[in-house]
Design a protein around this motif. Sequence first.
Motif, PDB file in Angstrom:
ATOM      1  N   LYS A 127      17.723   7.151  11.706  1.00 57.30           N
ATOM      2  CA  LYS A 127      16.477   6.776  11.392  1.00 57.30           C
ATOM      3  C   LYS A 127      16.449   5.359  10.826  1.00 57.30           C
ATOM      4  O   LYS A 127      16.516   5.093   9.277  1.00 57.30           O
ATOM      5  N   PRO A 128      16.321   4.432  11.454  1.00 59.33           N
ATOM      6  CA  PRO A 128      16.484   2.810  10.898  1.00 59.33           C
ATOM      7  C   PRO A 128      15.248   2.471   9.749  1.00 59.33           C
ATOM      8  O   PRO A 128      14.129   3.269   9.817  1.00 59.33           O
ATOM      9  N   ASP A 129      15.832   1.975   8.763  1.00 56.90           N
ATOM     10  CA  ASP A 129      14.681   1.829   7.642  1.00 56.90           C
ATOM     11  C   ASP A 129      13.538   1.021   8.388  1.00 56.90           C
ATOM     12  O   ASP A 129      12.534   0.876   7.274  1.00 56.90           O
ATOM     13  N   GLY A 130      13.443   0.139   9.090  1.00 54.73           N
ATOM     14  CA  GLY A 130      12.533  -0.657   9.684  1.00 54.73           C
ATOM     15  C   GLY A 130      12.508  -2.248   8.991  1.00 54.73           C
ATOM     16  O   GLY A 130      11.469  -2.992   9.171  1.00 54.73           O
ATOM     17  N   ARG A 131      13.306  -2.378   7.896  1.00 57.94           N
ATOM     18  CA  ARG A 131      13.311  -3.420   7.055  1.00 57.94           C
ATOM     19  C   ARG A 131      14.757  -4.179   7.509  1.00 57.94           C
ATOM     20  O   ARG A 131      14.681  -5.180   8.063  1.00 57.94           O
ATOM     21  N   GLU A 132      15.740  -3.501   6.899  1.00 60.25           N
ATOM     22  CA  GLU A 132      16.980  -4.235   7.273  1.00 60.25           C
ATOM     23  C   GLU A 132      17.599  -3.938   8.548  1.00 60.25           C
ATOM     24  O   GLU A 132      18.019  -4.834   9.414  1.00 60.25           O
ATOM     25  N   ILE A 133      17.246  -2.790   9.180  1.00 57.93           N
ATOM     26  CA  ILE A 133      17.736  -2.112  10.549  1.00 57.93           C
ATOM     27  C   ILE A 133      16.412  -2.012  11.495  1.00 57.93           C
ATOM     28  O   ILE A 133      15.526  -1.182  10.865  1.00 57.93           O
ATOM     29  N   LEU A 134      16.568  -2.976  12.494  1.00 54.72           N
ATOM     30  CA  LEU A 134      15.349  -2.585  13.336  1.00 54.72           C
ATOM     31  C   LEU A 134      15.434  -1.635  14.565  1.00 54.72           C
ATOM     32  O   LEU A 134      14.569  -0.923  14.698  1.00 54.72           O
ATOM     33  N   GLU A 135      16.952  -1.560  14.743  1.00 55.57           N
ATOM     34  CA  GLU A 135      17.123  -0.368  15.770  1.00 55.57           C
ATOM     35  C   GLU A 135      18.354   0.305  15.735  1.00 55.57           C
ATOM     36  O   GLU A 135      19.138  -0.283  15.193  1.00 55.57           O
ATOM     37  N   ALA A 136      18.532   1.659  16.031  1.00 54.69           N
ATOM     38  CA  ALA A 136      19.899   2.192  16.036  1.00 54.69           C
ATOM     39  C   ALA A 136      19.813   3.141  17.152  1.00 54.69           C
ATOM     40  O   ALA A 136      19.044   3.777  17.455  1.00 54.69           O
ATOM     41  N   ARG A 137      20.830   3.024  17.940  1.00 51.77           N
ATOM     42  CA  ARG A 137      20.897   3.750  19.362  1.00 51.77           C
ATOM     43  C   ARG A 137      22.400   4.102  19.356  1.00 51.77           C
ATOM     44  O   ARG A 137      23.364   3.382  19.142  1.00 51.77           O
ATOM     45  N   PHE A 138      22.572   5.188  20.185  1.00 50.51           N
ATOM     46  CA  PHE A 138      23.857   5.532  20.565  1.00 50.51           C
ATOM     47  C   PHE A 138      24.294   5.123  22.208  1.00 50.51           C
ATOM     48  O   PHE A 138      23.407   5.138  22.806  1.00 50.51           O
TER      49      PHE A 138
END
Length: 169
Positions: A127-138
């Motif tokens: 669950k990306p934080d939306g601040r530092e991390i915009l997207e996380a995917r496998f």
Amino acid sequence: MLHLIEKSAERVLPAPLHRALLQLAHKVRHRWRKWRKTPISGISVIVTNPAGEVMLLRHSYGPKAWGLPGGGMAAGEDPHDCARRELVEEVRLDTAQLKPLGVLNETLSGSPHTSHVFTVEVTQQPKPDGREILEARFFAPHALPELLTRNVPKRLAMWEAWKVQSKES
């Protein structure tokens, strides 16, 4: 420096302003490291899921490429603790099953850098934080995106070697 912005701005600033400050702080930190050349330490984590896919992230600052979860270690911080902290901060993954892969000595932003590399398999979704991390995917290891940060291939090679060694043991 980024942690100062993260901690102080997280509950106060709107996300777009927070991201803008992170971009500025990243540029300042990069120039500071090039000038000072102070040795730094950090961690990277290769997160996989049960299908063997690798999680990659897109940060709101720095290169617009996919990278691994990770970050800098505070003075005196244990590498395992740092890895766990970074996973919680960046993608809300809380795990204690980290396996060390090794240590890399390299240069980051002109400074000597020691990177502790870990791996962990998770069943939960990031669950990306939306601040530092915009997207996380496998991604399947054979189908990674073309645009990767420059440190990803070396760390994935460590992980692949570790997998081969683990099978042989």
